[in-house]
Write an enzyme that holds these catalytic residues in place. Sequence first.
Site, PDB file in Angstrom:
ATOM      1  N   ASP A 182       1.613  89.126  16.945  1.00 36.05           N
ATOM      2  CA  ASP A 182       2.592  88.642  15.965  1.00 36.05           C
ATOM      3  C   ASP A 182       1.802  88.117  14.764  1.00 36.05           C
ATOM      4  O   ASP A 182       0.593  88.325  14.665  1.00 36.05           O
ATOM      5  CB  ASP A 182       3.492  87.557  16.579  1.00 36.05           C
ATOM      6  CG  ASP A 182       2.728  86.288  16.948  1.00 36.05           C
ATOM      7  OD1 ASP A 182       1.493  86.226  16.732  1.00 36.05           O
ATOM      8  OD2 ASP A 182       3.369  85.341  17.448  1.00 36.05           O
ATOM      9  N   LYS A 213       5.758  95.535  20.718  1.00 40.14           N
ATOM     10  CA  LYS A 213       5.401  94.115  20.735  1.00 40.14           C
ATOM     11  C   LYS A 213       6.360  93.320  21.628  1.00 40.14           C
ATOM     12  O   LYS A 213       5.933  92.518  22.463  1.00 40.14           O
ATOM     13  CB  LYS A 213       5.409  93.528  19.316  1.00 40.14           C
ATOM     14  CG  LYS A 213       4.912  92.091  19.268  1.00 40.14           C
ATOM     15  CD  LYS A 213       5.008  91.493  17.877  1.00 40.14           C
ATOM     16  CE  LYS A 213       6.368  90.899  17.651  1.00 40.14           C
ATOM     17  NZ  LYS A 213       6.530  90.211  16.389  1.00 40.14           N
TER      18      LYS A 213
END
Length: 215
Positions: free
Chosen positions: A142, A124
């Site tokens: 997220d 990420k």
Amino acid sequence: MPKKATKKEIQEIKDIFIDRYSDAVTELNYTNLYELLIAVMLSAQCTDKRVNIITPALFKQYPSTKELANANIEELKELIKSCSFFNNKAKNLINMAKAVQKDFEGEIPLDEKKLVKLAGVGQKTAHVVMIEYTKANLMAVDTHVYRVAHRLGLSYAKTAIETEKELTKKFKDNLHILHQAMVLFGRYICKSKKPLCDEECFLKEYCKSKESYKV
């Protein structure tokens, strides 16, 4: 389980996001790749607002990986102590800087496979950095993106990584804009606790659920 978005709805949602957020960028403050990477690393489970309060003093004391690699861990912890998981993040920041100095001659690599080998940099984080810095056609998930994706019926995957795969497959292109769009839409309109459904939501007709999805 709520209904899934249809192909037509997915295209319409995509078009609306791109139209409204075509110029969107991260709210993290940075002036170069080094500062961006650190800000993104610190932002894990911490607000961008908090990170922006922490980073000016941090960047002043450690202006590059060279200084950060030789940082005193206690001094670094003191600078970032108002950030969640600061003990772990301090260790990762120093180890990341050491690896950049040793393995990449002080230059942070803009390559996903190399980035994820750095301490504290998962998929990420690598994607967020590359989306922001190079406008890479990547998606990063997220809490905001996860919640928005599930509320709009774009994905009902149980993990962030699986959600990312589904969004990438369904949206295909302009992913850097769509990532930023979903972050900002989730942060300011499609909020976890009190979404602004009637006041400000421009995607109300596509909403499948108001559940507070957590990842």
